[in-house]
Design a protein around this motif. Sequence first.
Motif, PDB file in Angstrom:
ATOM      1  N   HIS A 176      22.804  88.965 -59.981  1.00  0.00           N
ATOM      2  CA  HIS A 176      22.478  90.451 -59.803  1.00  0.00           C
ATOM      3  C   HIS A 176      20.877  90.084 -59.319  1.00  0.00           C
ATOM      4  O   HIS A 176      20.366  89.350 -59.557  1.00  0.00           O
TER       5      HIS A 176
ATOM      6  N   GLU B  31      10.906  80.682 -76.091  1.00  0.00           N
ATOM      7  CA  GLU B  31      11.537  79.554 -76.669  1.00  0.00           C
ATOM      8  C   GLU B  31      10.601  78.449 -77.177  1.00  0.00           C
ATOM      9  O   GLU B  31      10.774  77.890 -77.996  1.00  0.00           O
TER      10      GLU B  31
ATOM     11  N   ASP C  83      11.060  83.619 -70.618  1.00  0.00           N
ATOM     12  CA  ASP C  83      11.783  83.355 -72.011  1.00  0.00           C
ATOM     13  C   ASP C  83      11.913  81.815 -72.325  1.00  0.00           C
ATOM     14  O   ASP C  83      11.755  81.559 -73.674  1.00  0.00           O
TER      15      ASP C  83
ATOM     16  N   SER D  24      12.644  98.007 -59.355  1.00  0.00           N
ATOM     17  CA  SER D  24      11.589  97.379 -58.464  1.00  0.00           C
ATOM     18  C   SER D  24      12.096  97.292 -57.046  1.00  0.00           C
ATOM     19  O   SER D  24      11.423  97.103 -56.169  1.00  0.00           O
TER      20      SER D  24
ATOM     21  N   PHE E 265      12.385  97.153 -65.027  1.00  0.00           N
ATOM     22  CA  PHE E 265      11.706  96.923 -63.538  1.00  0.00           C
ATOM     23  C   PHE E 265      13.039  96.218 -62.673  1.00  0.00           C
ATOM     24  O   PHE E 265      12.600  95.482 -61.663  1.00  0.00           O
ATOM     25  N   GLY E 266      14.237  96.157 -63.251  1.00  0.00           N
ATOM     26  CA  GLY E 266      15.156  95.455 -62.619  1.00  0.00           C
ATOM     27  C   GLY E 266      15.742  95.988 -61.200  1.00  0.00           C
ATOM     28  O   GLY E 266      15.453  95.637 -60.150  1.00  0.00           O
TER      29      GLY E 266
ATOM     30  N   ASP F  43      16.666  77.920 -61.963  1.00  0.00           N
ATOM     31  CA  ASP F  43      17.074  76.547 -62.591  1.00  0.00           C
ATOM     32  C   ASP F  43      18.214  77.157 -63.613  1.00  0.00           C
ATOM     33  O   ASP F  43      19.053  76.279 -63.680  1.00  0.00           O
ATOM     34  N   THR F  44      18.072  78.224 -64.257  1.00  0.00           N
ATOM     35  CA  THR F  44      19.030  78.490 -65.315  1.00  0.00           C
ATOM     36  C   THR F  44      20.469  78.820 -64.751  1.00  0.00           C
ATOM     37  O   THR F  44      21.452  78.256 -65.117  1.00  0.00           O
TER      38      THR F  44
ATOM     39  N   THR G 250      23.418  87.388 -71.499  1.00  0.00           N
ATOM     40  CA  THR G 250      22.117  87.881 -71.690  1.00  0.00           C
ATOM     41  C   THR G 250      21.673  87.454 -73.015  1.00  0.00           C
ATOM     42  O   THR G 250      22.214  86.445 -73.730  1.00  0.00           O
ATOM     43  N   GLY G 251      20.455  87.425 -73.349  1.00  0.00           N
ATOM     44  CA  GLY G 251      19.807  86.666 -74.317  1.00  0.00           C
ATOM     45  C   GLY G 251      18.894  85.807 -74.198  1.00  0.00           C
ATOM     46  O   GLY G 251      18.510  85.477 -73.005  1.00  0.00           O
ATOM     47  N   PRO G 252      18.544  84.802 -75.118  1.00  0.00           N
ATOM     48  CA  PRO G 252      17.571  83.669 -75.016  1.00  0.00           C
ATOM     49  C   PRO G 252      18.073  82.898 -73.796  1.00  0.00           C
ATOM     50  O   PRO G 252      19.235  82.536 -73.964  1.00  0.00           O
ATOM     51  N   ALA G 253      17.320  82.346 -72.990  1.00  0.00           N
ATOM     52  CA  ALA G 253      17.609  81.238 -71.951  1.00  0.00           C
ATOM     53  C   ALA G 253      18.691  80.133 -72.293  1.00  0.00           C
ATOM     54  O   ALA G 253      19.538  79.617 -71.869  1.00  0.00           O
ATOM     55  N   SER G 254      18.073  79.646 -73.498  1.00  0.00           N
ATOM     56  CA  SER G 254      18.755  78.213 -73.795  1.00  0.00           C
ATOM     57  C   SER G 254      20.363  78.675 -74.703  1.00  0.00           C
ATOM     58  O   SER G 254      20.845  77.606 -74.758  1.00  0.00           O
TER      59      SER G 254
ATOM     60  N   ASN H 289      21.337  88.115 -64.478  1.00  0.00           N
ATOM     61  CA  ASN H 289      20.207  88.424 -63.738  1.00  0.00           C
ATOM     62  C   ASN H 289      19.128  87.382 -63.512  1.00  0.00           C
ATOM     63  O   ASN H 289      18.360  86.918 -64.297  1.00  0.00           O
TER      64      ASN H 289
ATOM     65  N   ALA I 130      15.284  87.108 -63.615  1.00  0.00           N
ATOM     66  CA  ALA I 130      14.628  87.290 -65.022  1.00  0.00           C
ATOM     67  C   ALA I 130      14.519  85.874 -65.741  1.00  0.00           C
ATOM     68  O   ALA I 130      13.763  85.678 -66.933  1.00  0.00           O
ATOM     69  N   TYR I 131      15.424  85.149 -65.318  1.00  0.00           N
ATOM     70  CA  TYR I 131      15.550  83.648 -66.001  1.00  0.00           C
ATOM     71  C   TYR I 131      15.134  82.784 -65.264  1.00  0.00           C
ATOM     72  O   TYR I 131      14.882  81.435 -65.782  1.00  0.00           O
ATOM     73  N   GLY I 132      15.046  82.649 -63.809  1.00  0.00           N
ATOM     74  CA  GLY I 132      14.758  81.467 -63.186  1.00  0.00           C
ATOM     75  C   GLY I 132      15.748  80.780 -62.485  1.00  0.00           C
ATOM     76  O   GLY I 132      16.802  80.993 -63.102  1.00  0.00           O
TER      77      GLY I 132
ATOM     78  N   ALA J  47      18.132  91.806 -59.832  1.00  0.00           N
ATOM     79  CA  ALA J  47      16.970  92.788 -60.775  1.00  0.00           C
ATOM     80  C   ALA J  47      15.863  92.128 -60.414  1.00  0.00           C
ATOM     81  O   ALA J  47      15.886  90.756 -60.654  1.00  0.00           O
ATOM     82  N   LEU J  48      14.842  92.662 -60.541  1.00  0.00           N
ATOM     83  CA  LEU J  48      13.496  92.446 -60.118  1.00  0.00           C
ATOM     84  C   LEU J  48      13.179  91.840 -58.706  1.00  0.00           C
ATOM     85  O   LEU J  48      11.858  91.671 -58.510  1.00  0.00           O
TER      86      LEU J  48
END
Lengths: 408, 408
Positions: free
Chosen positions: B259, A245, A241, A95, A91-92, B241-242, B210-214, B234, B237-239, B261-262
């Motif tokens: 990007h 985590e 995420d 959307s 949905f990137g 703050d990231t 990409t991958g886990p936020a932390s 993206n 997708a992460y918020g 996306a969403l």
Amino acid sequence: MNGYCTATYRCYDDKADFHKKALSIAVGLTVGSWTDLPEARKAEMEKHLGRVVSVEVHETDRPGERYADIRIAYPDINFSRDIPALLVTIFGKLSMDGRIKLTDIDVSGDFLTAFPGPKFGLEGVRELLGVHDRPLLMSIFKSVIGHDLDGLQEQFYKQALGGVDLIKDDEILFENPLTPLEKRVETCMEAARRASAQTGQKLLYAVNLTGPASKLAAQARKAISAGANALLLNVLAYGYDTLHELSSDPEVNIPIAAHPALAGALYPSPHYGIAAPVLLGKLMRLAGADLVLFPSPYGSVVMPKEENMAVKEALLHPLSTLRTSFPVPSAGIHPGLVPLILRDFGSDVVVNAGGGIHGHPLGTAAGGEAFRQAIAAALKGVPLAEAAGEPGHEPLRAAIDAWGVKEA
Amino acid sequence: MNGYCTATYRCYDDKADFHKKALSIAVGLTVGSWTDLPEARKAEMEKHLGRVVSVEVHETDRPGERYADIRIAYPDINFSRDIPALLVTIFGKLSMDGRIKLTDIDVSGDFLTAFPGPKFGLEGVRELLGVHDRPLLMSIFKSVIGHDLDGLQEQFYKQALGGVDLIKDDEILFENPLTPLEKRVETCMEAARRASAQTGQKLLYAVNLTGPASKLAAQARKAISAGANALLLNVLAYGYDTLHELSSDPEVNIPIAAHPALAGALYPSPHYGIAAPVLLGKLMRLAGADLVLFPSPYGSVVMPKEENMAVKEALLHPLSTLRTSFPVPSAGIHPGLVPLILRDFGSDVVVNAGGGIHGHPLGTAAGGEAFRQAIAAALKGVPLAEAAGEPGHEPLRAAIDAWGVKEA
């Protein structure tokens, strides 16, 4: 489909060839192009190609208006096993492509293996509290901003005295000099102990985890060291995420309650966004929320009944080895709504109230008592109006006088 | 208002008393209650109280339909200086309260001090590329999933040969065994060097983080060690703050492209969500995006013109010491649209194309050349049809034959 995560979209378009659109999604969001590929390359690329699972076209009541429910299966091999990758894939870009709403997600068994899910879940929260035979009762702080530790402690104690099982921070209480995280935990847990000595029951206090995303795990550990026994997280402000985590972190060994803040920016439109059962149901559980708050169909902040039941279903239905998440329908709840809540949610629900406890005519403690009396009556099938006449049930009576009853 | 962050909402309701609603927002999302407070307490609490700045009620064309633009000022003292706290305060619970859309945010000078903003920004990106006198040209990989390093390198080289300034990963390319992050960076940067030797110009490659936020910061450092000179994220997708943390990280010393996306799940509804100029404009810049991609008003994925110009404005208008972010209107762009893009965005824009480069009848390299020729012509005010007739302008001519021209 094994090895595929499936997304369902509701897509409004008065003219589109929905079957063509479905195919363009399946190809465009995976291999990019297909028909121009040489046959040999197709053989290699087939495992990356999205599949059209189904296309159901519907007419609406408005003349000429049509929509379709389109299901597309995306190969797991295309994305990493995290929620950002899943959402960006399905949905990137899509959307932004006209009137389209993401209405469902079914992740594959393989994708699921990366998600331990809720560490406690519904049963684990019941274990911690030692309560297995009734809905739980949660109360929310009323006013917290500008209050000091003494003020918070007093408010906490009064709420706890009424027999609530969980107390949650206000989601707009951030790190601040008056009631900083560790002090707040110490102060409120002290109040919890005093109240427990009176009521003889256990209590979870969900402290609001806030601040920079990368510091949340450290903040959680601080809170735990200070004695916290539950956490609250504004999940959508940080992304799923971050919850994933946190909930996967072995040191975060207390339940996490997911707050739906910002969800209204995403789920209510019929034409855009992400449907509530995905947003507040499936994804919250997948990311590991032990309890999930969402707007109830009864109160001040409303979600339609059918959608609400679908959120509940997403939190509770059997799904591989994933624990279930406790549903917490919230906002505008008073004791007179308890029979309705139990009719719709059964016993596996957290009855959650703010004003319905603090605004009780006989005070905050009576507010909690009124809810517990309403829950007990509803479980026995006794109409609240009748239960309110029983000895010692002044709190319930006063609540009903103030807010009325909606029998199921 | 000094010391306050201000939010503007568009609120649809056929019956509501909007002034009363505004007051209930200002009180309910700050101190909780006001009129019942004792006078002495009011004096203490006043600094925490939200203020109604303005309420403008409008009627719409539909009989009986009304909406109001409501502005509320929230005291900085109530929330920590991070975007999750700001968003949860001004639109957490409120987002779920009927038909209401967040249409603007104005943060206070104090709040701003916590945000270094884009580390490079528009000028910094121009510096890195050594290009100051024309719009930049970005190209997007076409098909990446299922391709190996050789395939990617070949595609990269062809794109680069046409004279593009930036090449971005596809946002759906995640960590994968065929083209893992570090190898991908090494391979593409090698292709960039080969192409630069041909074209004599510099090139930024925005690799998808990409991958886990932390783990994103560590991934960014890995990419930088491998030679990366830009990143793609993206963000939604992460918020935010990231992104804020990544852009503030001294070790992340390369530009970050955001990007969208969403974003389509949040901005297009008139009744719900967060308006594009906030979502893709102000908040992206505040969080530190050096370049921001967003749907153009021209192409396949459309955003209305007025909204598009407001996104641009949010990225470029003077705001304290914050650098500006490069606007990158995207999707469905071909060389024939360049005069329109320059009319609307001026020279400070990144012309971004995927199919408009890869799908060029004379090949990918010619696709880039056609854009560069279109940009040069538009800057000189030469109509593209005329420029296409000039010697050496076969790429532009072929592009116009394929996709046409929309003169400004």
